[in-house]
Write a protein that holds these residues in place. Structure first.
Motif, PDB file in Angstrom:
ATOM      1  N   LYS A   1       0.855  -1.189   0.000  1.00  0.00           N
ATOM      2  CA  LYS A   1       0.000   0.000   0.000  1.00  0.00           C
ATOM      3  C   LYS A   1       0.893   1.241   0.000  1.00  0.00           C
ATOM      4  O   LYS A   1       1.970   1.243   0.583  1.00  0.00           O
ATOM      5  N   ASN A   2       0.438   2.303  -0.671  1.00  0.00           N
ATOM      6  CA  ASN A   2       1.189   3.556  -0.665  1.00  0.00           C
ATOM      7  C   ASN A   2       1.424   4.015   0.769  1.00  0.00           C
ATOM      8  O   ASN A   2       0.503   4.038   1.578  1.00  0.00           O
TER       9      ASN A   2
ATOM     10  N   PRO B   1      -0.056   9.636   0.912  1.00  0.00           N
ATOM     11  CA  PRO B   1      -1.173   9.926  -0.003  1.00  0.00           C
ATOM     12  C   PRO B   1      -0.665  10.650  -1.250  1.00  0.00           C
ATOM     13  O   PRO B   1       0.320  11.375  -1.204  1.00  0.00           O
ATOM     14  N   ASN B   2      -1.326  10.411  -2.346  1.00  0.00           N
ATOM     15  CA  ASN B   2      -1.027  11.106  -3.592  1.00  0.00           C
ATOM     16  C   ASN B   2      -2.063  12.222  -3.733  1.00  0.00           C
ATOM     17  O   ASN B   2      -3.195  11.977  -4.139  1.00  0.00           O
ATOM     18  N   HIS B   3      -1.665  13.429  -3.350  1.00  0.00           N
ATOM     19  CA  HIS B   3      -2.610  14.524  -3.422  1.00  0.00           C
ATOM     20  C   HIS B   3      -1.906  15.857  -3.608  1.00  0.00           C
ATOM     21  O   HIS B   3      -0.704  15.972  -3.364  1.00  0.00           O
TER      22      HIS B   3
END
Length: 123
Positions: A113-114, A117-119
């Motif tokens: 899992k990453n 976060p990708n944001h």
């Protein structure tokens, strides 16, 4: 008083100083977002300061050892060209895609899992 008016501020402050401040903010953001704390040292930050037409891609050690600065710089140059044309969204899209291609080639995805976060973070 003149320095409080943004358009005037950017014309009065030397470009070198503007870029030094933006570079400092990029490093602060990298640390504040915890991008230096991933297991494989694989954090990447695309930092954009639209007003200064400043873009920097910061990669942690696990990635930086595989991708030379010249490759990051070519992505930055393309992004800056978009900024100057006022096409920020397309600049982001192309830069994220180019970074993804580099990462896929040098640091392949895993089943994990990453960790982060990708944001988008707006400062």
């Amino acid at each position: 008083v003149l320095f409080r008016v943004k358009p005037i501020q950017f014309r009065l402050v030397p470009r070198r100083l503007q870029q030094a401040r933006a570079a400092s903010l990029a490093r602060q953001a990298f640390l504040q977002q915890g991008l230096h704390r991933t297991k494989g040292a694989t954090g990447v930050l695309i930092f954009v300061s639209e007003a200064e037409h400043y873009v920097e891609i910061l990669a942690d050690q696990g990635i930086a050892q595989h991708v030379p600065d010249s490759e990051w710089q070519s992505m930055v140059d393309a992004f800056i060209a978009h900024l100057k044309r006022g096409d920020v969204a397309k600049g982001f899209q192309e830069c994220v895609a180019a970074c993804g291609d580099k990462l896929a080639a040098h640091v392949p995805a895993t089943e994990q899992k990453n960790e982060l976060p990708n944001h988008l973070v707006i400062l």
